[in-house]
Design a protein around this motif. Structure first.
Motif, PDB file in Angstrom:
ATOM      1  N   PHE A 105       0.926  -1.224  -0.108  1.00 40.82           N
ATOM      2  CA  PHE A 105      -0.115  -0.101   0.018  1.00 40.82           C
ATOM      3  C   PHE A 105       0.724   1.202  -0.081  1.00 40.82           C
ATOM      4  O   PHE A 105       1.841   1.212   0.429  1.00 40.82           O
ATOM      5  CB  PHE A 105      -0.930  -0.017   1.245  1.00 40.82           C
ATOM      6  N   ARG A 106       0.325   2.286  -0.812  1.00 40.28           N
ATOM      7  CA  ARG A 106       0.971   3.555  -0.461  1.00 40.28           C
ATOM      8  C   ARG A 106       0.101   4.476   0.464  1.00 40.28           C
ATOM      9  O   ARG A 106      -1.277   4.372   0.751  1.00 40.28           O
ATOM     10  CB  ARG A 106       0.783   4.383  -1.552  1.00 40.28           C
ATOM     11  N   PRO A 107       0.668   5.099   1.635  1.00 43.16           N
ATOM     12  CA  PRO A 107      -0.073   5.856   2.644  1.00 43.16           C
ATOM     13  C   PRO A 107      -0.743   7.026   2.151  1.00 43.16           C
ATOM     14  O   PRO A 107      -0.234   7.656   0.926  1.00 43.16           O
ATOM     15  CB  PRO A 107       1.183   6.516   3.739  1.00 43.16           C
ATOM     16  N   LEU A 108      -2.020   7.124   2.722  1.00 45.85           N
ATOM     17  CA  LEU A 108      -2.950   8.349   2.100  1.00 45.85           C
ATOM     18  C   LEU A 108      -3.000   9.450   3.193  1.00 45.85           C
ATOM     19  O   LEU A 108      -3.070   8.760   4.289  1.00 45.85           O
ATOM     20  CB  LEU A 108      -4.224   7.674   1.597  1.00 45.85           C
ATOM     21  N   PRO A 109      -3.545  10.535   2.926  1.00 45.42           N
ATOM     22  CA  PRO A 109      -3.832  11.629   3.936  1.00 45.42           C
ATOM     23  C   PRO A 109      -4.693  11.016   5.015  1.00 45.42           C
ATOM     24  O   PRO A 109      -5.922  10.486   4.268  1.00 45.42           O
ATOM     25  CB  PRO A 109      -4.193  12.686   3.374  1.00 45.42           C
TER      26      PRO A 109
END
Length: 347
Positions: A105-109
């Motif tokens: 996964f890529r971090p999201l705000p």
């Protein structure tokens, strides 16, 4: 500088003290920056290569443990139970840029991480900004000294793949470090002992300090070492250090930096006319072969990987071909690389 290969057995996997020698007894390759002449010695004999009136400048930044493991949450969903978060550089009293180590996964705000409890209360960090991927900005539920205390209690030192054992934080400190803030040890100064520093002072070598908090130097998603121009680091050059440099230059002495971090701080603070100056702030200064050195005359450094930007900085001190030849000789003589390795003096 031409590329080269460092054999795996030359990666220092343990501190010198755990290899049975004192920290100041690591090997030292001394390289004449004008002729390329190489000599071999031990670091505790550094005094033989410095003289009365020289100035040795050290980085007083202290290493903090910068690796946390926590539960990664997105809304009501848990994305990971023990996700590794590596702090990269401090932004303010509660916010850090960080690398979230994940292949899925890529971090999201709005994502958050829950870390080990402190006095039965959960410590959390929320992702507030993601425009500098793979680094993201996270804001902790603690701030200031409470956050620093928490990191010292629960975080671990950054450790790369060539270090097989989780060595304690004390092994990642220089003896003179005083100001917590570096996520990676300013490793060129690690070999100094108080005995050696006192011996240099008795010889008439002056000692001064700067502070540059090192950021994360290795980011896997960027293929390794990021461009220094994208790597802002916080520095401070005190007035007494600038004054000591001016005095040393006036009297014909040499300014010798213990580490590329010291070079970056001193050259960043220098005035437009090249005059040594006090200063503080954030620097993304890129020093390479074509960069004129305005303040520093000599360098004490570890040995750097072929792709490291630190190696580019060394090329500002000596012609790249001579540096390449010296590195090939270091490999042939079995010098050790990385933060627990041997020392290269370019003077």
């Amino acid at each position: 500088m031409a590329s080269f290969h460092v054999p795996e057995e030359l990666n220092a996997t343990a501190p010198p003290e755990r290899r049975g020698i004192r920290r100041d007894h690591v090997k030292m390759l001394v390289l004449n920056r004008r002729t390329g002449f190489v000599s071999h010695s031990s670091f505790y004999r550094l005094d033989e290569h410095m003289k009365e009136g020289d100035l040795l400048v050290l980085n007083a930044s202290r290493t903090i443990p910068a690796v946390l493991h926590g539960e990664w949450r997105r809304g009501g969903v848990v994305l990971g139970e023990g996700t590794e978060v590596r702090l990269a550089r401090r932004r303010d009293d509660c916010s850090w840029q960080a690398l979230v180590v994940s292949t899925e996964f890529r971090p999201l705000p709005g994502d958050s991480f829950a870390f080990k409890p402190l006095l039965s209360a959960e410590v959390t960090a929320e992702v507030t900004e993601t425009s500098s991927q793979p680094l993201v900005t996270i804001a902790f539920s603690l701030q200031g000294a409470r956050l620093t205390d928490y990191l010292y209690a629960y975080a671990e030192p950054i450790r790369y793949e060539y270090i097989s054992h989780p060595w304690e934080l004390d092994y990642y400190q220089t003896v003179y470090a005083s100001a917590p803030g570096s996520v990676e040890m300013p490793s060129a100064g690690r070999a100094f002992s108080w005995e050696l520093l006192f011996k240099l002072k008795r010889q008439g070598v002056r000692i001064a300090y700067v502070q540059l908090h090192t950021g994360l130097s290795y980011i896997p998603e960027e293929g390794g070492h990021p461009d220094p121009r994208n790597n802002f680091e916080q520095y401070e050059v005190p007035k007494e250090t600038a004054d000591a440099i001016i005095r040393t230059k006036k009297e014909g002495g040499r300014v010798v930096a213990a580490g590329t971090t010291v070079v970056r701080a001193l050259e960043s603070a220098a005035g437009r006319d090249g005059e040594p100056a006090a200063g503080s702030g954030w620097t993304n200064l890129m020093i390479e072969a074509s960069t004129p050195l305005r303040v520093v005359d000599g360098l004490i450094s570890g040995f750097h990987e072929p792709e490291a930007s630190h190696l580019e900085m060394l090329s500002a001190f000596i012609e790249p071909g001579l540096l390449y030849d010296a590195y090939q000789e270091a490999i042939a003589y079995g010098y050790l690389w990385h933060e627990f390795g041997d020392i290269n003096v370019i003077i």
